[in-house]
Design an enzyme around this catalytic site. Structure first.
Site, PDB file in Angstrom:
ATOM      1  N   HIS A 101       3.277 -10.481   4.329  1.00  0.00           N
ATOM      2  CA  HIS A 101       3.056 -10.129   5.729  1.00  0.00           C
ATOM      3  C   HIS A 101       1.720 -10.659   6.174  1.00  0.00           C
ATOM      4  O   HIS A 101       0.815 -10.864   5.351  1.00  0.00           O
ATOM      5  CB  HIS A 101       3.138  -8.608   5.949  1.00  0.00           C
ATOM      6  CG  HIS A 101       2.227  -7.834   5.074  1.00  0.00           C
ATOM      7  ND1 HIS A 101       2.519  -7.549   3.750  1.00  0.00           N
ATOM      8  CD2 HIS A 101       1.000  -7.299   5.292  1.00  0.00           C
ATOM      9  CE1 HIS A 101       1.526  -6.868   3.212  1.00  0.00           C
ATOM     10  NE2 HIS A 101       0.578  -6.716   4.129  1.00  0.00           N
ATOM     11  N   HIS A 103      -1.383 -10.060   8.939  1.00  0.00           N
ATOM     12  CA  HIS A 103      -2.014  -9.172   9.921  1.00  0.00           C
ATOM     13  C   HIS A 103      -2.542 -10.003  11.084  1.00  0.00           C
ATOM     14  O   HIS A 103      -3.194 -11.030  10.867  1.00  0.00           O
ATOM     15  CB  HIS A 103      -3.218  -8.452   9.307  1.00  0.00           C
ATOM     16  CG  HIS A 103      -2.902  -7.579   8.135  1.00  0.00           C
ATOM     17  ND1 HIS A 103      -2.860  -6.206   8.225  1.00  0.00           N
ATOM     18  CD2 HIS A 103      -2.627  -7.874   6.843  1.00  0.00           C
ATOM     19  CE1 HIS A 103      -2.584  -5.694   7.029  1.00  0.00           C
ATOM     20  NE2 HIS A 103      -2.439  -6.694   6.169  1.00  0.00           N
TER      21      HIS A 103
HETATM   22  P1  AMP Z   1      -1.750  -4.966   3.014  1.00  0.00           P
HETATM   23  O1  AMP Z   1      -2.911  -4.117   2.579  1.00  0.00           O
HETATM   24  O2  AMP Z   1      -2.139  -6.363   3.432  1.00  0.00           O
HETATM   25  O3  AMP Z   1      -0.631  -4.958   1.995  1.00  0.00           O
HETATM   26  O4  AMP Z   1      -1.243  -4.302   4.356  1.00  0.00           O
HETATM   27  C1  AMP Z   1      -0.255  -3.340   4.423  1.00  0.00           C
HETATM   28  C2  AMP Z   1      -0.316  -2.794   5.814  1.00  0.00           C
HETATM   29  O5  AMP Z   1       0.919  -2.218   6.133  1.00  0.00           O
HETATM   30  C3  AMP Z   1      -1.378  -1.715   6.022  1.00  0.00           C
HETATM   31  O6  AMP Z   1      -2.240  -2.112   7.089  1.00  0.00           O
HETATM   32  C4  AMP Z   1      -0.565  -0.466   6.392  1.00  0.00           C
HETATM   33  O7  AMP Z   1      -1.196   0.312   7.364  1.00  0.00           O
HETATM   34  C5  AMP Z   1       0.716  -1.079   6.910  1.00  0.00           C
HETATM   35  N1  AMP Z   1       1.921  -0.289   6.744  1.00  0.00           N
HETATM   36  C6  AMP Z   1       2.385   0.287   5.618  1.00  0.00           C
HETATM   37  N2  AMP Z   1       3.575   0.887   5.849  1.00  0.00           N
HETATM   38  C7  AMP Z   1       3.862   0.682   7.163  1.00  0.00           C
HETATM   39  C8  AMP Z   1       4.944   1.041   8.000  1.00  0.00           C
HETATM   40  N3  AMP Z   1       5.988   1.758   7.541  1.00  0.00           N
HETATM   41  N4  AMP Z   1       4.919   0.655   9.298  1.00  0.00           N
HETATM   42  C9  AMP Z   1       3.864  -0.055   9.771  1.00  0.00           C
HETATM   43  N5  AMP Z   1       2.814  -0.445   9.022  1.00  0.00           N
HETATM   44  C10 AMP Z   1       2.812  -0.070   7.737  1.00  0.00           C
END
Ligand code: AMP
Ligand code: ZN
Length: 138
Positions: A101, A103
């Site tokens: 993913h 950001h």
């Molecule tokens: P990373 O640390 O790059 O793996 O980012 C994961 C991101 O996903 C974090 O910013 C979380 O806040 C976000 N996240 C986790 N679960 C969900 C969800 N169900 N819906 C939206 N964002 C999420």
């Protein structure tokens, strides 16, 4: 390909509800549940890749143009003055969800400092040695 226990597979395919700002055949873009700033979005490929190393370059080639579109909309729509595009690979890099993913984090004038690092120091020989190691591994 999808992975049965992957929450982002389920969100990307619409099996779990999310706050979606964009969708096409390859991606769903959602708002992060724990936003670093107002409008913090996540670009989720619909296909499951653990991280950038495992991803299909045909899919990843489409991500940066999409991030630019989303960032532009954050500027015109939300009044952001800039945005960061961040992508974490591996636990040591801060990845917590192991479905690739990206950001897109809008930034606002006077907002908190984030996505930064303290510049280090390195001599030219060590830079060359490090570059040779990376080149050899490509
Ligand atoms: P990373 O640390 O790059 O793996 O980012 C994961 C991101 O996903 C974090 O910013 C979380 O806040 C976000 N996240 C986790 N679960 C969900 C969800 N169900 N819906 C939206 N964002 C999420
Ligand atoms: Zn997945």
């Amino acid at each position: 390909m999808r992975e049965d226990n992957c929450i982002f597979c389920k969100i990307a395919r619409g099996e779990i509800p999310s706050t979606t700002v964009y969708e096409d055949g390859d991606f769903r873009v959602i708002l992060d549940l724990g936003p670093a700033s107002k409008g913090h979005a996540l670009i989720l490929p619909k296909e499951h890749f653990k991280d950038l190393c495992e991803a299909d370059p045909v899919v990843t080639a489409k991500i940066l143009p999409l991030a630019g579109r989303i960032g532009k909309a954050m500027k015109t729509g939300l009044g952001a003055s800039g945005f960061n595009v961040v992508q974490n690979n591996g636990t040591s890099a801060g990845q917590t969800v192991f479905h690739l993913h990206v950001h897109v984090i809008p930034r606002y004038e006077g907002g908190p400092a984030m996505v930064g690092w303290t510049p280090g120091k390195e001599n030219a020989e060590e830079l060359e040695r490090t570059a040779d190691v990376i080149k050899g591994a490509l």
